[in-house]
Design a protein around this motif. Structure first.
Motif, PDB file in Angstrom:
ATOM      1  N   SER A   1      35.836  47.641  47.554  1.00  0.00           N
ATOM      2  CA  SER A   1      37.153  47.521  46.909  1.00  0.00           C
ATOM      3  C   SER A   1      37.637  46.073  46.853  1.00  0.00           C
ATOM      4  N   ARG A   2      36.873  45.159  47.448  1.00  0.00           N
ATOM      5  CA  ARG A   2      37.208  43.735  47.490  1.00  0.00           C
ATOM      6  C   ARG A   2      38.632  43.533  48.022  1.00  0.00           C
TER       7      ARG A   2
ATOM      8  N   ARG B   1      42.043  42.328  49.885  1.00  0.00           N
ATOM      9  CA  ARG B   1      42.698  41.048  50.103  1.00  0.00           C
ATOM     10  C   ARG B   1      43.658  41.241  51.272  1.00  0.00           C
TER      11      ARG B   1
ATOM     12  N   LEU C   1      34.873  36.522  52.468  1.00  0.00           N
ATOM     13  CA  LEU C   1      35.291  36.603  51.072  1.00  0.00           C
ATOM     14  C   LEU C   1      34.405  35.831  50.109  1.00  0.00           C
TER      15      LEU C   1
END
Length: 172
Positions: free
Chosen positions: A38-39, A41, A160
């Protein structure tokens, strides 16, 4: 994400680090795979360059106010408790935690070690956060029992990007 279970695999107390890969239940592994895909943050990543490599969430866990995991005999010798008794008495109770978004180290109302671990893992979905917190608890207790140290750093890291691309203009 890598999760490690430490017990008999811990080396001598002079060692700086040790890791043993342990399998995750399939449902939990799928949950972590989906989370990474889902990347995500994290709040700490707001002002970072898109190629910044990692974001850390850190808490220091301090057992200074806790009883030692060893027991002194009447003769003054140090004796390790038997494993069954040790497991019953062993917990994070009495240990404190400090770090970002937690009360400062010498606060009159410090955060418990459990609260500090929950804060570090709070960026994860609840089932994943619970798994991380459980692993952190087991790891901290095993490290304390094996090394006798009083302070440890609990760190959760999200990778990241690749700083080599940014800083060295190469692709590793």
């Amino acid at each position: 994400f890598f999760f490690f279970f430490f017990s008999e695999a811990l080396p001598d107390s002079g060692c700086v680090a040790a890791a043993v890969k342990r399998p995750l239940p399939k449902a939990l592994a799928r949950g972590f795979d989906a989370y990474v895909a889902s990347r995500p943050r994290w709040p700490e990543a707001e002002g970072l360059h898109p190629m910044e490599a990692t974001i850390d969430r850190v808490a220091v866990i301090d057992f200074s106010a806790c009883k030692s995991p060893q027991k002194q005999t009447e003769e003054g010798e140090m004796k390790v408790k038997d494993a069954e008794q040790e497991e019953k008495e062993e917990s994070l109770d009495g240990a404190i935690g400090y770090g970002s978004n937690l009360p400062p180290r010498f606060s009159p109302q410090p955060a418990s070690a459990s609260a500090a671990i929950r804060q570090v893992a709070s960026v994860l979905p609840p089932p994943l956060a619970a798994a991380v917190a459980g692993d952190a608890r087991e790891l901290l207790l095993a490290l304390r029992r094996r090394t006798g140290r009083r302070q440890f750093i609990a760190r959760l890291e999200l990778v990241l990007g690749d700083t080599c691309t940014r800083w060295h203009c190469d692709n590793n």
